[in-house]
Design a protein around this motif. Structure first.
Motif, short mmCIF file in Angstrom:
data_model
loop_
_atom_site.label_atom_id
_atom_site.label_comp_id
_atom_site.label_asym_id
_atom_site.label_seq_id
_atom_site.Cartn_x
_atom_site.Cartn_y
_atom_site.Cartn_z
N SER A 1 0.95 -1.18 -0.19
CA SER A 1 -0.04 -0.07 -0.06
C SER A 1 0.85 1.36 0.17
CB SER A 1 -1.00 0.03 1.29
OG SER A 1 -0.29 0.16 2.29
N LYS A 2 2.05 1.27 0.42
CA LYS A 2 2.94 2.29 0.57
C LYS A 2 3.22 2.86 -1.01
CE LYS A 2 5.29 1.25 4.43
NZ LYS A 2 5.11 2.30 5.49
N PHE A 3 3.01 2.13 -2.08
CA PHE A 3 3.23 2.42 -3.25
C PHE A 3 2.09 2.77 -4.13
CE2 PHE A 3 6.48 -0.44 -2.16
CZ PHE A 3 7.68 0.21 -2.49
N ASP B 1 9.69 7.41 -8.55
CA ASP B 1 8.97 7.38 -7.48
C ASP B 1 8.95 5.98 -6.58
OD1 ASP B 1 8.07 10.13 -7.85
OD2 ASP B 1 6.29 9.56 -8.51
N PHE B 2 8.75 4.89 -7.50
CA PHE B 2 8.96 3.92 -7.06
C PHE B 2 10.29 3.37 -6.46
CE2 PHE B 2 9.81 -0.71 -7.43
CZ PHE B 2 8.88 -1.50 -7.04
N LEU B 3 11.19 3.55 -7.13
CA LEU B 3 12.67 3.53 -6.42
C LEU B 3 12.86 4.28 -5.36
CD1 LEU B 3 14.71 2.97 -9.83
CD2 LEU B 3 13.67 1.05 -8.07
N ARG B 4 12.25 5.54 -5.34
CA ARG B 4 12.68 6.51 -3.98
C ARG B 4 11.80 5.83 -2.82
NH1 ARG B 4 9.22 9.47 -2.23
NH2 ARG B 4 7.78 9.80 -4.03
N ILE B 5 10.74 5.36 -2.85
CA ILE B 5 10.28 4.64 -2.09
C ILE B 5 10.86 3.15 -1.55
CG2 ILE B 5 8.22 3.16 -1.10
CD1 ILE B 5 6.30 5.46 -3.06
N THR B 6 11.14 2.63 -2.37
CA THR B 6 11.99 1.31 -2.16
C THR B 6 13.34 1.69 -1.24
OG1 THR B 6 13.26 1.14 -4.13
CG2 THR B 6 11.24 -0.08 -3.80
N GLU B 7 14.12 2.75 -1.83
CA GLU B 7 15.15 3.11 -0.99
C GLU B 7 14.96 3.50 0.34
OE1 GLU B 7 17.12 6.20 -3.50
OE2 GLU B 7 17.69 4.41 -5.06
N GLN B 8 13.83 4.10 0.54
CA GLN B 8 13.53 4.81 1.78
C GLN B 8 13.04 3.53 2.89
OE1 GLN B 8 10.00 7.40 1.12
NE2 GLN B 8 11.36 9.13 0.69
N LEU B 9 12.69 2.49 2.17
CA LEU B 9 12.50 1.36 3.08
C LEU B 9 13.61 0.34 3.33
CD1 LEU B 9 8.95 0.24 1.34
CD2 LEU B 9 9.41 1.49 3.36
#
Length: 77
Positions: free
Chosen positions: A21-23, A31-39
């Protein structure tokens, strides 16, 4: 960046709906990679695609549920 990180990510999202759901609302691969990096994951879309392709080899019937359906709905490529 690594295939191992991409593999760990796929394993995590396969079992964690809250993580998927974070995506929601992701509109670009960046944007996808930015979120994965934050995780805490570090991989490229090419590495993620390689894992998806590897794990899909020999599959003749695809289920319309789970992480694969989710991957098709998120703009990561």
């Amino acid at each position: 960046m690594s295939i191992e990180s991409a593999n760990r990510f796929l394993e995590a999202v396969a079992y964690d709906e809250a993580l998927r759901s974070k995506f929601e609302g992701v509109s670009s691969p960046e944007d996808f990679l930015r979120i994965t990096e934050q995780l805490g994951y570090s991989f490229t879309t090419d590495e993620l695609m390689a894992i998806a392709k590897e794990q899909s080899q020999g599959v003749t019937v695809r289920r319309s549920t789970g992480v694969w359906k989710w991957l098709r709905s998120v703009k990561w490529v």
